[in-house]
Design a protein around this motif. Structure first.
Motif, PDB file in Angstrom:
ATOM      1  N   GLN A 163       0.829  -1.201   0.000  1.00 47.06           N
ATOM      2  CA  GLN A 163       0.000   0.000   0.000  1.00 47.06           C
ATOM      3  C   GLN A 163       0.865   1.253   0.000  1.00 47.06           C
ATOM      4  O   GLN A 163       0.549   2.254  -0.665  1.00 47.06           O
ATOM      5  CB  GLN A 163      -0.927   0.006   1.220  1.00 47.06           C
ATOM      6  CG  GLN A 163      -1.929   1.149   1.233  1.00 47.06           C
ATOM      7  CD  GLN A 163      -2.802   1.168  -0.003  1.00 47.06           C
ATOM      8  OE1 GLN A 163      -3.427   0.169  -0.344  1.00 47.06           O
ATOM      9  NE2 GLN A 163      -2.847   2.300  -0.695  1.00 47.06           N
ATOM     10  N   LYS A 164       1.990   1.204   0.740  1.00 44.23           N
ATOM     11  CA  LYS A 164       2.913   2.338   0.739  1.00 44.23           C
ATOM     12  C   LYS A 164       3.458   2.594  -0.665  1.00 44.23           C
ATOM     13  O   LYS A 164       3.617   3.743  -1.087  1.00 44.23           O
ATOM     14  CB  LYS A 164       4.071   2.082   1.713  1.00 44.23           C
ATOM     15  CG  LYS A 164       3.691   2.198   3.179  1.00 44.23           C
ATOM     16  CD  LYS A 164       4.919   2.046   4.067  1.00 44.23           C
ATOM     17  CE  LYS A 164       4.561   2.222   5.532  1.00 44.23           C
ATOM     18  NZ  LYS A 164       5.766   2.088   6.416  1.00 44.23           N
ATOM     19  N   ALA A 168       3.000   5.842  -2.917  1.00 42.83           N
ATOM     20  CA  ALA A 168       4.177   6.552  -3.437  1.00 42.83           C
ATOM     21  C   ALA A 168       4.062   6.758  -4.942  1.00 42.83           C
ATOM     22  O   ALA A 168       4.440   7.806  -5.471  1.00 42.83           O
ATOM     23  CB  ALA A 168       5.443   5.770  -3.095  1.00 42.83           C
ATOM     24  N   ILE A 169       3.530   5.748  -5.649  1.00 44.96           N
ATOM     25  CA  ILE A 169       3.333   5.888  -7.099  1.00 44.96           C
ATOM     26  C   ILE A 169       2.333   7.004  -7.385  1.00 44.96           C
ATOM     27  O   ILE A 169       2.547   7.840  -8.266  1.00 44.96           O
ATOM     28  CB  ILE A 169       2.852   4.549  -7.699  1.00 44.96           C
ATOM     29  CG1 ILE A 169       3.967   3.498  -7.626  1.00 44.96           C
ATOM     30  CG2 ILE A 169       2.407   4.746  -9.155  1.00 44.96           C
ATOM     31  CD1 ILE A 169       3.528   2.100  -8.029  1.00 44.96           C
ATOM     32  N   ALA A 180      10.335   1.200   0.356  1.00 45.71           N
ATOM     33  CA  ALA A 180       9.379   0.143   0.689  1.00 45.71           C
ATOM     34  C   ALA A 180       9.736  -1.163  -0.017  1.00 45.71           C
ATOM     35  O   ALA A 180       9.638  -2.249   0.568  1.00 45.71           O
ATOM     36  CB  ALA A 180       7.966   0.585   0.311  1.00 45.71           C
ATOM     37  N   LEU A 181      10.160  -1.074  -1.277  1.00 47.83           N
ATOM     38  CA  LEU A 181      10.572  -2.276  -2.014  1.00 47.83           C
ATOM     39  C   LEU A 181      11.773  -2.946  -1.355  1.00 47.83           C
ATOM     40  O   LEU A 181      11.821  -4.164  -1.210  1.00 47.83           O
ATOM     41  CB  LEU A 181      10.906  -1.912  -3.457  1.00 47.83           C
ATOM     42  CG  LEU A 181       9.779  -2.000  -4.473  1.00 47.83           C
ATOM     43  CD1 LEU A 181      10.227  -1.429  -5.800  1.00 47.83           C
ATOM     44  CD2 LEU A 181       9.311  -3.440  -4.657  1.00 47.83           C
ATOM     45  N   ASP A 182      12.746  -2.143  -0.957  1.00 47.05           N
ATOM     46  CA  ASP A 182      13.937  -2.692  -0.295  1.00 47.05           C
ATOM     47  C   ASP A 182      13.548  -3.428   0.983  1.00 47.05           C
ATOM     48  O   ASP A 182      14.120  -4.468   1.316  1.00 47.05           O
ATOM     49  CB  ASP A 182      14.925  -1.571   0.032  1.00 47.05           C
ATOM     50  CG  ASP A 182      15.693  -1.090  -1.199  1.00 47.05           C
ATOM     51  OD1 ASP A 182      15.838  -1.878  -2.147  1.00 47.05           O
ATOM     52  OD2 ASP A 182      16.134   0.074  -1.202  1.00 47.05           O
ATOM     53  N   GLU A 183      12.540  -2.892   1.692  1.00 47.29           N
ATOM     54  CA  GLU A 183      12.099  -3.533   2.929  1.00 47.29           C
ATOM     55  C   GLU A 183      11.401  -4.856   2.631  1.00 47.29           C
ATOM     56  O   GLU A 183      11.581  -5.839   3.347  1.00 47.29           O
ATOM     57  CB  GLU A 183      11.166  -2.594   3.701  1.00 47.29           C
ATOM     58  CG  GLU A 183      10.937  -3.032   5.131  1.00 47.29           C
ATOM     59  CD  GLU A 183      10.216  -2.000   5.975  1.00 47.29           C
ATOM     60  OE1 GLU A 183       9.750  -2.357   7.072  1.00 47.29           O
ATOM     61  OE2 GLU A 183      10.101  -0.840   5.527  1.00 47.29           O
TER      62      GLU A 183
END
Length: 216
Positions: A163-164, A168-169, A180-183
């Motif tokens: 959702q984040k 962001a998009i 968020a992707l890295d997480e």
């Protein structure tokens, strides 16, 4: 002779389609059940699992340890209404959320002591080692419960981070999406890690269609 022995081993692998009958056989023979929830005519990982693992000589060598059950959920192949309804009920009972799902079940108690979901390209040896690691003991069942809880926690975390990323998009904030992707991929290892830069590039293009060079 070796070739003939391999054919014989494969011929001995028999899959039942009735869970109640399999339980009765498991109790009689003192064997656990190996239950494969599959989509035989539409699910690529299911088809691959059968081809790589269940049709292998390695599986034929250990198949006699289990009573084998195939519960199929086809989309094209005709299936008797009674069987279709019964399999749907079993899917709900065992909380099947994806295919293929393979369960190891104690025939006497009906307790699940092993579970694998999906098929990510393992070798037959690797997949069978995973099945063998499940133990039909109180400790083994507790370990499975903890593993499933951890998986559920990861899924919940992924949904929040997903959702984040969507937010962001919408805000055209690539940096936040990247964090968020890295997480999400922090604990991912092996070939699946290669999906991370691909997703970053895809999201960057969504945010800024002119950033093709940076995406590459």
């Amino acid at each position: 002779l070796l070739f003939l022995a391999t054919i014989t081993a494969h011929a001995e692998v028999t899959w039942l389609t009735d869970l109640d009958a399999a339980k009765a056989q498991g109790i009689k023979e003192n064997k656990p059940l190996l239950v494969d929830f599959t989509g035989s005519d539409w699910c690529p990982p299911c088809i691959q699992l059968h081809k790589v693992v269940f049709e292998s000589a390695e599986f034929a060598a250990v198949a006699s340890k289990y009573v084998l059950v195939e519960l199929d959920y086809p989309r094209k192949t005709p299936q008797a209404p009674e069987l279709k309804a019964k399999n749907a009920e079993l899917s709900k009972k065992f909380g099947i959320s994806g295919f293929p799902t393979v369960l190891l079940i104690d025939a006497k108690s009906g307790d699940v002591f092993g579970k694998t979901v999906g098929f990510g390209g393992q070798t037959a040896k690797e997949y069978l080692e995973k099945l063998a690691s499940f133990k039909n003991t109180p400790e083994g069942k507790a370990a499975l419960e903890q593993e499933q809880k951890s998986a559920a926690d990861r899924s919940a975390k992924s949904r929040v981070l997903g959702q984040k990323i969507n937010d962001a998009i919408a805000a055209k904030d690539f940096k936040s999406a990247e964090v968020a992707l890295d997480e999400i991929f922090a604990d991912v290892t092996g070939p699946r890690k290669a999906v991370l830069p691909f997703n970053k590039a895809r999201i960057l293009i969504q945010i800024d269609p002119t950033a093709k060079e940076q995406a590459l």
